[in-house]
Motif scaffolding. Sequence first.
Motif, PDB file in Angstrom:
ATOM      1  N   ASP A  53       0.832  -1.195   0.000  1.00  0.00           N
ATOM      2  CA  ASP A  53       0.000   0.000   0.000  1.00  0.00           C
ATOM      3  C   ASP A  53       0.873   1.254   0.000  1.00  0.00           C
ATOM      4  OD1 ASP A  53      -2.133   1.777   0.298  1.00  0.00           O
ATOM      5  OD2 ASP A  53      -2.215   1.524   2.478  1.00  0.00           O
ATOM      6  N   HIS A  54       1.116   1.793  -1.191  1.00  0.00           N
ATOM      7  CA  HIS A  54       1.892   3.028  -1.355  1.00  0.00           C
ATOM      8  C   HIS A  54       3.225   2.951  -0.599  1.00  0.00           C
ATOM      9  CE1 HIS A  54      -1.314   5.095  -3.487  1.00  0.00           C
ATOM     10  NE2 HIS A  54      -2.159   4.592  -2.593  1.00  0.00           N
ATOM     11  N   VAL A  55       3.985   1.913  -0.914  1.00  0.00           N
ATOM     12  CA  VAL A  55       5.231   1.638  -0.195  1.00  0.00           C
ATOM     13  C   VAL A  55       6.417   2.324  -0.877  1.00  0.00           C
ATOM     14  CG1 VAL A  55       6.867  -0.160   0.488  1.00  0.00           C
ATOM     15  CG2 VAL A  55       4.395  -0.549   0.719  1.00  0.00           C
ATOM     16  N   SER A  56       7.199   3.030  -0.069  1.00  0.00           N
ATOM     17  CA  SER A  56       8.468   3.601  -0.523  1.00  0.00           C
ATOM     18  C   SER A  56       9.578   3.159   0.421  1.00  0.00           C
ATOM     19  CB  SER A  56       8.405   5.127  -0.567  1.00  0.00           C
ATOM     20  OG  SER A  56       7.481   5.582  -1.524  1.00  0.00           O
ATOM     21  N   LYS A  57      10.757   2.993  -0.145  1.00  0.00           N
ATOM     22  CA  LYS A  57      11.940   2.687   0.662  1.00  0.00           C
ATOM     23  C   LYS A  57      13.078   3.574   0.196  1.00  0.00           C
ATOM     24  CE  LYS A  57      14.628   0.634   3.627  1.00  0.00           C
ATOM     25  NZ  LYS A  57      14.450   0.834   5.083  1.00  0.00           N
ATOM     26  N   VAL A  58      13.496   4.491   1.085  1.00  0.00           N
ATOM     27  CA  VAL A  58      14.553   5.445   0.767  1.00  0.00           C
ATOM     28  C   VAL A  58      15.736   5.156   1.677  1.00  0.00           C
ATOM     29  CG1 VAL A  58      15.188   7.881   0.637  1.00  0.00           C
ATOM     30  CG2 VAL A  58      12.840   7.161   0.079  1.00  0.00           C
ATOM     31  N   TYR A  59      16.881   4.845   1.093  1.00  0.00           N
ATOM     32  CA  TYR A  59      18.083   4.561   1.878  1.00  0.00           C
ATOM     33  C   TYR A  59      18.886   5.829   2.165  1.00  0.00           C
ATOM     34  CZ  TYR A  59      17.274  -0.432   1.162  1.00  0.00           C
ATOM     35  OH  TYR A  59      16.728  -1.679   1.171  1.00  0.00           O
ATOM     36  N   SER A  60      18.843   6.763   1.230  1.00  0.00           N
ATOM     37  CA  SER A  60      19.552   8.033   1.398  1.00  0.00           C
ATOM     38  C   SER A  60      18.940   9.027   0.406  1.00  0.00           C
ATOM     39  CB  SER A  60      21.050   7.850   1.109  1.00  0.00           C
ATOM     40  OG  SER A  60      21.266   7.691  -0.283  1.00  0.00           O
ATOM     41  N   PRO A  61      19.295  10.306   0.520  1.00  0.00           N
ATOM     42  CA  PRO A  61      18.731  11.289  -0.427  1.00  0.00           C
ATOM     43  C   PRO A  61      19.016  10.958  -1.896  1.00  0.00           C
ATOM     44  CG  PRO A  61      19.725  12.401   1.439  1.00  0.00           C
ATOM     45  CD  PRO A  61      20.080  10.950   1.581  1.00  0.00           C
ATOM     46  N   THR A  62      20.042  10.158  -2.138  1.00  0.00           N
ATOM     47  CA  THR A  62      20.381   9.814  -3.522  1.00  0.00           C
ATOM     48  C   THR A  62      20.088   8.350  -3.854  1.00  0.00           C
ATOM     49  OG1 THR A  62      22.669   9.324  -2.868  1.00  0.00           O
ATOM     50  CG2 THR A  62      22.190  11.568  -3.631  1.00  0.00           C
ATOM     51  N   SER A  63      19.446   7.628  -2.930  1.00  0.00           N
ATOM     52  CA  SER A  63      19.186   6.205  -3.143  1.00  0.00           C
ATOM     53  C   SER A  63      17.761   5.844  -2.719  1.00  0.00           C
ATOM     54  CB  SER A  63      20.196   5.345  -2.363  1.00  0.00           C
ATOM     55  OG  SER A  63      19.906   3.968  -2.516  1.00  0.00           O
ATOM     56  N   THR A  64      16.871   5.773  -3.698  1.00  0.00           N
ATOM     57  CA  THR A  64      15.489   5.360  -3.461  1.00  0.00           C
ATOM     58  C   THR A  64      15.279   3.999  -4.116  1.00  0.00           C
ATOM     59  OG1 THR A  64      14.676   7.643  -3.396  1.00  0.00           O
ATOM     60  CG2 THR A  64      13.058   5.916  -3.847  1.00  0.00           C
ATOM     61  N   ALA A  65      15.034   2.985  -3.292  1.00  0.00           N
ATOM     62  CA  ALA A  65      14.872   1.627  -3.816  1.00  0.00           C
ATOM     63  C   ALA A  65      13.469   1.386  -4.353  1.00  0.00           C
ATOM     64  CB  ALA A  65      15.205   0.598  -2.739  1.00  0.00           C
ATOM     65  N   LEU A  66      12.449   1.883  -3.636  1.00  0.00           N
ATOM     66  CA  LEU A  66      11.060   1.754  -4.068  1.00  0.00           C
ATOM     67  C   LEU A  66      10.356   3.098  -3.897  1.00  0.00           C
ATOM     68  CD1 LEU A  66      10.032  -1.681  -2.484  1.00  0.00           C
ATOM     69  CD2 LEU A  66      10.529  -1.227  -4.894  1.00  0.00           C
ATOM     70  N   ASP A  67       9.496   3.424  -4.855  1.00  0.00           N
ATOM     71  CA  ASP A  67       8.869   4.739  -4.872  1.00  0.00           C
ATOM     72  C   ASP A  67       7.360   4.588  -5.080  1.00  0.00           C
ATOM     73  OD1 ASP A  67       8.166   7.371  -5.119  1.00  0.00           O
ATOM     74  OD2 ASP A  67       9.330   7.760  -6.938  1.00  0.00           O
ATOM     75  N   ASP A  68       6.593   4.658  -3.979  1.00  0.00           N
ATOM     76  CA  ASP A  68       5.120   4.649  -4.023  1.00  0.00           C
ATOM     77  C   ASP A  68       4.583   3.429  -4.784  1.00  0.00           C
ATOM     78  OD1 ASP A  68       2.603   5.653  -3.398  1.00  0.00           O
ATOM     79  OD2 ASP A  68       2.474   6.766  -5.284  1.00  0.00           O
TER      80      ASP A  68
END
Length: 226
Positions: A5-20
Amino acid sequence: MIYFDHVSKVYSPTSTALDDVSFTIEPKEFISIVGKSGAGKTTLLKLLLAEEKPSSGRVFFESQNVHSLPRTAIHKIRRRIGTIFQDFRLLASKTCYENIAFAMEASGSTDEEIEADVPQVMDLVGLMNKAWHFPHELSGGEKQRAAIARAIVNRPDVIIADEPTGNLDPINTWEIIELLKKINSMGTTVILATHAKDIINSLDKRVITIEDGKIIRDAKRGRYVL
């Protein structure tokens, strides 16, 4: 059965693994998740297993938000999910039989249950004649079949296969895929993450395509299109 459900995973400001990311997996479904290396496939699987926490959004297994559960409840959910890895992860000091039995021991099964169930799954994956061989005495395909037997011996509701054919030759690759299809036909949900275009195109099953952490395609009878 499974709902992101609208899942995001951000490791750092320059590393987004999953976006919404949002999608649902139905019971007994066979679904393939495809994407280039770094697209977010493995992160998605880790979120389902509660090995990672989302930066935002929720992951449900049935009606339970897996990231709001106590540790004991998470362990119960993990027991309902069998995992198969590219590198097999068999215990080198244990025989094929013992590797599979160990999964049952860890879940609290009795000796009688182990003696009844391990031979059944070894027969299912075609390894009865390799029961007392150690991993170094098995071929790559045999190691992966042993890993599959270990993953299904506790009768999980879901099998996660993360690049299960990545280290195998073409013949063994197709044997493993046929085995996963057989397991699915017996009522187990299968989630397959792979780079293998030929496999995806032959399955004629649902395909979710991830690119740069976003779902760009979700097709009921999909093909590998990147």
